[in-house]
Write a protein that holds these residues in place. Structure first.
Motif, PDB file in Angstrom:
ATOM      1  N   LEU A 285     -40.663  16.873  57.281  1.00 53.81           N
ATOM      2  CA  LEU A 285     -39.775  16.899  56.129  1.00 53.81           C
ATOM      3  C   LEU A 285     -40.012  15.693  55.233  1.00 53.81           C
ATOM      4  CD1 LEU A 285     -37.527  18.474  54.762  1.00 53.81           C
ATOM      5  CD2 LEU A 285     -35.876  17.312  56.218  1.00 53.81           C
ATOM      6  N   LYS A 286     -40.201  14.539  55.832  1.00 53.61           N
ATOM      7  CA  LYS A 286     -40.507  13.333  55.064  1.00 53.61           C
ATOM      8  C   LYS A 286     -41.817  13.508  54.288  1.00 53.61           C
ATOM      9  CE  LYS A 286     -39.832   9.482  57.204  1.00 53.61           C
ATOM     10  NZ  LYS A 286     -40.017   8.341  58.161  1.00 53.61           N
TER      11      LYS A 286
ATOM     12  N   ARG B 127     -41.196  16.058  51.380  1.00 56.36           N
ATOM     13  CA  ARG B 127     -40.366  15.484  50.312  1.00 56.36           C
ATOM     14  C   ARG B 127     -41.182  14.538  49.439  1.00 56.36           C
ATOM     15  NH1 ARG B 127     -34.977  14.288  53.999  1.00 56.36           N
ATOM     16  NH2 ARG B 127     -33.861  16.243  53.546  1.00 56.36           N
ATOM     17  N   LYS B 128     -42.045  13.769  50.069  1.00 56.54           N
ATOM     18  CA  LYS B 128     -42.906  12.852  49.313  1.00 56.54           C
ATOM     19  C   LYS B 128     -43.858  13.634  48.405  1.00 56.54           C
ATOM     20  CE  LYS B 128     -46.285   9.108  49.885  1.00 56.54           C
ATOM     21  NZ  LYS B 128     -45.779   8.415  48.703  1.00 56.54           N
TER      22      LYS B 128
ATOM     23  N   LYS C   1     -42.276  15.090  45.386  1.00 52.25           N
ATOM     24  CA  LYS C   1     -41.977  14.074  44.386  1.00 52.25           C
ATOM     25  C   LYS C   1     -43.234  13.489  43.740  1.00 52.25           C
ATOM     26  CE  LYS C   1     -39.765   9.531  43.908  1.00 52.25           C
ATOM     27  NZ  LYS C   1     -39.134   8.399  44.640  1.00 52.25           N
TER      28      LYS C   1
ATOM     29  N   ALA D 197     -42.144  21.500  47.143  1.00 55.30           N
ATOM     30  CA  ALA D 197     -40.710  21.520  46.820  1.00 55.30           C
ATOM     31  C   ALA D 197     -40.059  22.817  47.288  1.00 55.30           C
ATOM     32  CB  ALA D 197     -40.524  21.353  45.313  1.00 55.30           C
TER      33      ALA D 197
ATOM     34  N   VAL E 243     -39.448  22.664  51.192  1.00 56.59           N
ATOM     35  CA  VAL E 243     -38.504  21.674  51.720  1.00 56.59           C
ATOM     36  C   VAL E 243     -37.213  22.299  52.260  1.00 56.59           C
ATOM     37  CG1 VAL E 243     -36.935  19.806  51.019  1.00 56.59           C
ATOM     38  CG2 VAL E 243     -39.367  19.644  50.514  1.00 56.59           C
TER      39      VAL E 243
ATOM     40  N   GLU F  85     -35.636  21.770  56.024  1.00 57.15           N
ATOM     41  CA  GLU F  85     -34.301  21.183  56.229  1.00 57.15           C
ATOM     42  C   GLU F  85     -33.461  22.077  57.140  1.00 57.15           C
ATOM     43  OE1 GLU F  85     -33.694  18.730  52.021  1.00 57.15           O
ATOM     44  OE2 GLU F  85     -33.053  20.827  52.165  1.00 57.15           O
TER      45      GLU F  85
END
Length: 202
Positions: A152-153, A156-157, A160, A172, A175, A179
């Protein structure tokens, strides 16, 4: 009046002009995608930034690790809830892996076909030696919670910071599913550990 030599010379020039007009230009010719042959020779796709390619490779390895360990859980887990979770991980991550492979193909990125050596070693050390409830606890904690937190980390990076717009959008889009997986894993981890604690106290 044109003599024979002049006539032959005229015909030769005309033939040469026609041949030249019929010959495609090797460089600078417009392809169907609007790009020039010089920048799109042999239909090769321009390379994406290295950071984006690295993300795709890491995401692929994580996905393969999730699928492989979850297949192990289908045979070794003792809890029906754990087996149900493992089957959903297989289904969801297989789909995600297929999407990633299709996207990577359009970007000219070759993805790994399995987990990394480190991931294989960790799975062997943590899961191969466990059975029954102990396996349930280790699988849910390591591949359910820990692995999904790391993945997930990573996503998310990318959602972004990825430079490629298609890759950024795909990260995106993925994600929320990750989650949800993490929420499921945490809830299952609490249940499995609580059951394990009761068994140990008897």
């Amino acid at each position: 009046m044109m003599n024979h030599k002049t006539s032959h010379r005229t015909l030769a020039i005309a033939a040469a002009v026609l041949a030249l007009a019929a010959t495609p230009l090797a460089w600078g010719q417009q392809n169907t995608d609007g790009k020039t042959g010089a920048t799109n020779a042999d239909n090769k796709v321009p390379a994406i930034p290295r950071t984006d390619a690295n993300f795709m490779k890491q995401a692929a390895e994580n996905g393969h690790a999730e699928v492989e360990t979850s297949k192990m859980a289908l045979t070794k887990a003792s809890s029906p809830e754990v087996k149900k979770f493992a089957q959903q991980m297989i289904d969801d991550h297989t789909k995600t892996n297929e999407e990633l492979m299709a996207l990577a193909k359009t970007k000219g990125v070759e993805l790994p076909s399995g987990p990394s050596l480190v991931q294989k070693g960790k799975a062997k050390a943590v899961l191969d030696t466990a059975e029954g409830e102990k396996f349930d606890q280790r699988y849910v904690a390591s591949m359910g919670v820990d692995a999904h937190e790391d993945t997930l980390k990573l996503f998310r990076k990318a959602a972004k910071d990825a430079k490629d717009p298609e890759l950024k959008a795909w990260a995106a889009k993925t994600v929320p599913a990750l989650e949800h997986h993490l929420q499921m894993a945490k809830a299952l981890d609490a249940t499995v550990n609580k059951k394990g604690s009761k068994t140990a106290s008897k």
